[in-house]
Motif scaffolding. Structure first.
Motif, PDB file in Angstrom:
ATOM      1  N   ALA A 141     107.821  66.675  13.542  1.00  0.00           N
ATOM      2  CA  ALA A 141     106.871  67.783  13.607  1.00  0.00           C
ATOM      3  C   ALA A 141     106.251  67.915  14.989  1.00  0.00           C
ATOM      4  O   ALA A 141     105.965  69.027  15.453  1.00  0.00           O
ATOM      5  CB  ALA A 141     105.779  67.585  12.557  1.00  0.00           C
TER       6      ALA A 141
ATOM      7  N   LEU B 193     109.957  73.162   9.614  1.00  0.00           N
ATOM      8  CA  LEU B 193     110.088  71.760   9.244  1.00  0.00           C
ATOM      9  C   LEU B 193     110.315  71.653   7.741  1.00  0.00           C
ATOM     10  O   LEU B 193     109.553  72.222   6.948  1.00  0.00           O
ATOM     11  CB  LEU B 193     108.836  70.978   9.618  1.00  0.00           C
ATOM     12  CG  LEU B 193     108.770  69.525   9.122  1.00  0.00           C
ATOM     13  CD1 LEU B 193     109.837  68.669   9.805  1.00  0.00           C
ATOM     14  CD2 LEU B 193     107.382  68.927   9.360  1.00  0.00           C
TER      15      LEU B 193
ATOM     16  N   ILE C  61     106.212  74.984   7.900  1.00  0.00           N
ATOM     17  CA  ILE C  61     106.749  73.904   7.067  1.00  0.00           C
ATOM     18  C   ILE C  61     107.099  74.437   5.686  1.00  0.00           C
ATOM     19  O   ILE C  61     106.394  75.283   5.116  1.00  0.00           O
ATOM     20  CB  ILE C  61     105.737  72.738   6.978  1.00  0.00           C
ATOM     21  CG1 ILE C  61     106.340  71.530   6.253  1.00  0.00           C
ATOM     22  CG2 ILE C  61     104.429  73.179   6.334  1.00  0.00           C
ATOM     23  CD1 ILE C  61     105.528  70.254   6.416  1.00  0.00           C
TER      24      ILE C  61
END
Length: 301
Positions: free
Chosen positions: A78, A88, A291
């Motif tokens: 990350a 991510l 994410i």
């Protein structure tokens, strides 16, 4: 093109940490082949910071980078993706998996891989301590001390962590801290300080139940000195999400934090310890990481 087709066309790099959480991952490539529906490339890391370098190189070549490992592996990957459009993904394989649990990512490897096919993308905050990124939790005091002890052990896992904590708690002495939060000063003697982006350390132990990774704030959790016989009570409160109601826990939210202590000591970033000086500067970086989350996560952004 439909949203589903866009998802399946994501070019994805899986970065596997073969030793995180003390769990073997030899079978992960086969599970990816069987259950991931996108275009996948798989690499294994070979040492410290390798995942960080691979992820940095992947930004212009992949739509999504998947961390297969624990909070430390997630942090490495990350850290390279912050501020980029690259997504991510996480397949949790660590001993705590704090951020993954908070984001409702399945703990089962097969289910986590399947979630990559259907999960939503959320934009979350990240943070920095003395310029080094963290995404779930940073800390000073007892938990940083335990992270340092834990990092030198031969075995990993939740049980080992608990044993280390019980062995060290009677030796550890609380420290005095000067804390500045958004310009306001506090003098506190504390057993430990936690800087929470999400609500929990890992293993569903919640220190700040109302923390959010999308509110542009960090929860500064001050755990005050307490009688040793109250240790189990505090532990229970963390697991039933009532730590914030304890008289030994004070939580102050802020964006810019400076902590000063009398001596150098350990600081942990997502569970990974390092020795730092007497001053630590911590800042939130709002809406800085894309994410892929689990279906149970309620995004506010």
């Amino acid at each position: 093109m439909t949203a589903k087709n866009k998802l399946l066309k994501r070019k994805t790099l899986f970065i596997i940490n073969p030793i995180s959480g003390g769990k073997k991952k030899d079978g992960v490539p086969e599970l990816v082949d069987a259950h991931f529906k996108g275009d996948a490339t798989i690499v294994f890391t070979t040492g410290v910071s390798h995942a960080n370098r691979i992820a940095a190189e992947a930004i212009n070549n992949y739509d999504m980078v998947v961390a297969v490992g624990g909070d430390g592996t997630v942090n490495e990957i990350a850290s390279s993706l912050v501020g980029s459009k690259t997504i991510l993904g996480v397949v949790p394989c660590g001993s705590g998996n704090g951020l993954s649990r908070f984001l409702q990512i399945p703990m089962n490897i097969e289910d986590a891989i399947k979630n990559l096919n259907v999960g939503d993308v959320a934009v979350i905050d990240s943070a920095q301590a003395n310029g080094k990124p963290f995404f779930n939790m940073a800390g000073m005091g007892f938990d940083a001390h335990i992270s340092e002890v834990f990092s030198h052990g031969k075995t990993r896992g939740f049980i080992t962590y608990i044993k280390s904590s019980l062995q060290e708690i009677f030796k550890y002495k609380p420290q005095s801290y000067h804390i500045e939060i958004d310009g306001k000063s506090y003098e506190r003697r504390a057993f430990m300080l936690s800087f929470a982006n999400s609500s929990q350390y890992g293993n569903n132990a919640h220190i700040s139940p109302q923390a959010s990774v999308q509110d542009g704030l960090l929860d500064v959790c001050i755990i005050k000195p307490f009688p040793f016989y109250r240790f189990i009570e505090l532990g229970i409160r963390m697991f039933n999400k009532t730590a914030n109601k304890s008289g030994f826990v004070e939580i102050i939210r802020g964006k810019h934090i400076i902590v000063k202590r009398k001596t150098d000591g350990p600081l942990h970033l997502d569970g990974e310890p390092e020795i730092t000086g007497t001053e630590v500067k911590i800042d939130i970086l709002p809406q800085s990481l894309n994410i892929l989350v689990g279906s149970g996560f309620n995004s506010i952004a």
